[in-house]
Design a protein around this motif. Structure first.
Motif, PDB file in Angstrom:
ATOM      1  N   LYS A 289       0.789  -1.149   0.052  1.00 56.94           N
ATOM      2  CA  LYS A 289      -0.039  -0.037  -0.080  1.00 56.94           C
ATOM      3  C   LYS A 289       0.774   1.231  -0.199  1.00 56.94           C
ATOM      4  O   LYS A 289       0.269   2.291  -0.047  1.00 56.94           O
ATOM      5  CB  LYS A 289      -0.764   0.242   1.144  1.00 56.94           C
ATOM      6  N   PHE A 290       2.257   1.122   0.373  1.00 55.02           N
ATOM      7  CA  PHE A 290       3.029   2.353   0.237  1.00 55.02           C
ATOM      8  C   PHE A 290       3.487   2.468  -1.026  1.00 55.02           C
ATOM      9  O   PHE A 290       4.310   3.626  -1.198  1.00 55.02           O
ATOM     10  CB  PHE A 290       4.094   2.216   1.242  1.00 55.02           C
ATOM     11  N   GLY A 291       3.583   1.657  -2.106  1.00 51.38           N
ATOM     12  CA  GLY A 291       4.261   1.693  -3.337  1.00 51.38           C
ATOM     13  C   GLY A 291       5.469   0.969  -3.697  1.00 51.38           C
ATOM     14  O   GLY A 291       6.095   0.972  -4.555  1.00 51.38           O
ATOM     15  N   ASN A 292       5.874   0.014  -2.400  1.00 52.63           N
ATOM     16  CA  ASN A 292       7.073  -0.860  -2.663  1.00 52.63           C
ATOM     17  C   ASN A 292       6.711  -1.671  -3.491  1.00 52.63           C
ATOM     18  O   ASN A 292       5.717  -2.512  -3.413  1.00 52.63           O
ATOM     19  CB  ASN A 292       7.525  -1.149  -1.197  1.00 52.63           C
ATOM     20  N   LYS A 293       7.658  -1.987  -4.507  1.00 54.63           N
ATOM     21  CA  LYS A 293       7.448  -3.250  -5.410  1.00 54.63           C
ATOM     22  C   LYS A 293       8.286  -4.621  -5.083  1.00 54.63           C
ATOM     23  O   LYS A 293       9.527  -4.396  -4.559  1.00 54.63           O
ATOM     24  CB  LYS A 293       7.873  -2.837  -6.670  1.00 54.63           C
ATOM     25  N   TYR A 294       7.960  -5.761  -4.662  1.00 56.88           N
ATOM     26  CA  TYR A 294       8.329  -6.845  -4.641  1.00 56.88           C
ATOM     27  C   TYR A 294       8.647  -7.922  -5.402  1.00 56.88           C
ATOM     28  O   TYR A 294       7.913  -8.152  -6.168  1.00 56.88           O
ATOM     29  CB  TYR A 294       7.552  -7.598  -3.248  1.00 56.88           C
ATOM     30  N   TYR A 295      10.038  -8.240  -5.664  1.00 64.61           N
ATOM     31  CA  TYR A 295      10.381  -8.971  -6.744  1.00 64.61           C
ATOM     32  C   TYR A 295      10.894 -10.385  -6.414  1.00 64.61           C
ATOM     33  O   TYR A 295      11.619 -10.668  -5.322  1.00 64.61           O
ATOM     34  CB  TYR A 295      11.403  -8.279  -7.913  1.00 64.61           C
ATOM     35  N   GLU A 296      11.055 -11.313  -7.509  1.00 65.97           N
ATOM     36  CA  GLU A 296      11.477 -12.714  -6.867  1.00 65.97           C
ATOM     37  C   GLU A 296      12.189 -13.102  -8.204  1.00 65.97           C
ATOM     38  O   GLU A 296      11.510 -13.033  -9.340  1.00 65.97           O
ATOM     39  CB  GLU A 296      10.600 -13.614  -6.461  1.00 65.97           C
ATOM     40  N   ARG A 297      13.267 -13.766  -8.415  1.00 68.43           N
ATOM     41  CA  ARG A 297      13.910 -14.245  -9.305  1.00 68.43           C
ATOM     42  C   ARG A 297      14.349 -15.920  -8.911  1.00 68.43           C
ATOM     43  O   ARG A 297      15.162 -16.123  -8.310  1.00 68.43           O
ATOM     44  CB  ARG A 297      15.197 -13.779  -9.805  1.00 68.43           C
ATOM     45  N   LEU A 298      13.479 -16.747  -9.500  1.00 67.49           N
ATOM     46  CA  LEU A 298      14.019 -18.170  -9.206  1.00 67.49           C
ATOM     47  C   LEU A 298      14.778 -18.700 -10.471  1.00 67.49           C
ATOM     48  O   LEU A 298      15.038 -18.060 -11.496  1.00 67.49           O
ATOM     49  CB  LEU A 298      12.665 -18.907  -9.070  1.00 67.49           C
ATOM     50  N   GLY A 299      15.653 -19.688  -9.967  1.00 70.50           N
ATOM     51  CA  GLY A 299      16.510 -20.584 -10.959  1.00 70.50           C
ATOM     52  C   GLY A 299      17.841 -20.277 -10.396  1.00 70.50           C
ATOM     53  O   GLY A 299      18.221 -20.930  -9.516  1.00 70.50           O
ATOM     54  N   GLU A 300      18.543 -19.845 -11.379  1.00 71.07           N
ATOM     55  CA  GLU A 300      20.241 -19.695 -11.068  1.00 71.07           C
ATOM     56  C   GLU A 300      20.487 -18.703 -10.073  1.00 71.07           C
ATOM     57  O   GLU A 300      21.657 -18.411  -9.767  1.00 71.07           O
ATOM     58  CB  GLU A 300      20.834 -19.606 -12.288  1.00 71.07           C
ATOM     59  N   THR A 301      19.616 -17.848  -9.405  1.00 71.03           N
ATOM     60  CA  THR A 301      19.956 -16.803  -8.410  1.00 71.03           C
ATOM     61  C   THR A 301      20.378 -17.621  -6.978  1.00 71.03           C
ATOM     62  O   THR A 301      19.458 -18.450  -6.825  1.00 71.03           O
ATOM     63  CB  THR A 301      18.847 -16.000  -8.303  1.00 71.03           C
ATOM     64  N   GLN A 302      21.168 -17.174  -6.177  1.00 71.72           N
ATOM     65  CA  GLN A 302      21.857 -17.628  -4.827  1.00 71.72           C
ATOM     66  C   GLN A 302      20.648 -17.491  -4.057  1.00 71.72           C
ATOM     67  O   GLN A 302      19.952 -16.300  -4.048  1.00 71.72           O
ATOM     68  CB  GLN A 302      22.912 -16.745  -4.550  1.00 71.72           C
ATOM     69  N   HIS A 303      20.153 -18.546  -3.498  1.00 69.61           N
ATOM     70  CA  HIS A 303      19.217 -18.476  -2.260  1.00 69.61           C
ATOM     71  C   HIS A 303      19.549 -17.384  -1.236  1.00 69.61           C
ATOM     72  O   HIS A 303      20.722 -17.323  -0.958  1.00 69.61           O
ATOM     73  CB  HIS A 303      19.096 -19.832  -1.541  1.00 69.61           C
ATOM     74  N   GLY A 304      18.498 -16.697  -1.007  1.00 70.67           N
ATOM     75  CA  GLY A 304      18.628 -15.630  -0.019  1.00 70.67           C
ATOM     76  C   GLY A 304      18.705 -14.224  -0.770  1.00 70.67           C
ATOM     77  O   GLY A 304      18.710 -13.323  -0.122  1.00 70.67           O
ATOM     78  N   ARG A 305      19.093 -14.462  -1.859  1.00 73.01           N
ATOM     79  CA  ARG A 305      19.013 -13.289  -2.761  1.00 73.01           C
ATOM     80  C   ARG A 305      18.088 -13.282  -3.804  1.00 73.01           C
ATOM     81  O   ARG A 305      18.226 -12.474  -4.881  1.00 73.01           O
ATOM     82  CB  ARG A 305      20.609 -12.910  -3.363  1.00 73.01           C
ATOM     83  N   HIS A 306      17.219 -13.887  -3.914  1.00 76.17           N
ATOM     84  CA  HIS A 306      16.246 -14.178  -4.873  1.00 76.17           C
ATOM     85  C   HIS A 306      15.025 -13.658  -4.717  1.00 76.17           C
ATOM     86  O   HIS A 306      13.967 -13.424  -5.587  1.00 76.17           O
ATOM     87  CB  HIS A 306      15.890 -15.458  -5.202  1.00 76.17           C
TER      88      HIS A 306
END
Length: 127
Positions: free
Chosen positions: A22-39
């Motif tokens: 509701k504040f306009g912050n956007k949440y992203y996720e990248r699955l696959g070859e991305t290091q766990h904890g940084r996806h």
């Protein structure tokens, strides 16, 4: 006549926009070859002034891998009569109140790391 140009950030390429709070912050996720904890990451609505207290509780759990339910899913489960609305913590507002560690570039009393000297054992007469 102005044209609208959407800028694509390099770290968002190949990522999925999971939701917007509701504040306009956007949440992203990248699955696959991305290091766990940084996806999973947040792109704050206020680019010039942001801190972790701007992430509401329902998204904090998803962002820190406490749950796989997104903030939108958790809001649907939350009873409306319980809990206070999330507010940003403004108690440390202003540069005078922001803590910067001794090695931080913005710390006015930053240590001079160039004076570091390696330790050498003291020589004795028998050596």
């Amino acid at each position: 006549m102005g044209t609208f140009c959407k800028q694509t950030k390099l770290h968002n390429i190949g990522a999925t926009l999971v939701g917007v709070d509701k504040f306009g912050n956007k949440y992203y996720e990248r699955l696959g070859e991305t290091q766990h904890g940084r996806h999973r990451w947040v792109e704050y609505a206020e680019k010039g002034r942001y801190n972790a207290s701007q992430v509401p509780a329902e998204w904090h759990g998803w962002l820190h891998h406490i749950t796989d339910h997104t903030g939108d899913e958790l809001l649907m489960l939350k009873p409306k009569r319980y809990g206070a609305e999330h507010r940003e913590n403004l108690s440390g507002e202003g540069e005078a109140y922001i803590y910067h560690s001794k090695g931080h570039a913005l710390n006015p009393g930053q240590r001079d790391w160039t004076r570091f000297k390696s330790w050498e054992p003291a020589k004795t007469d028998s050596q």
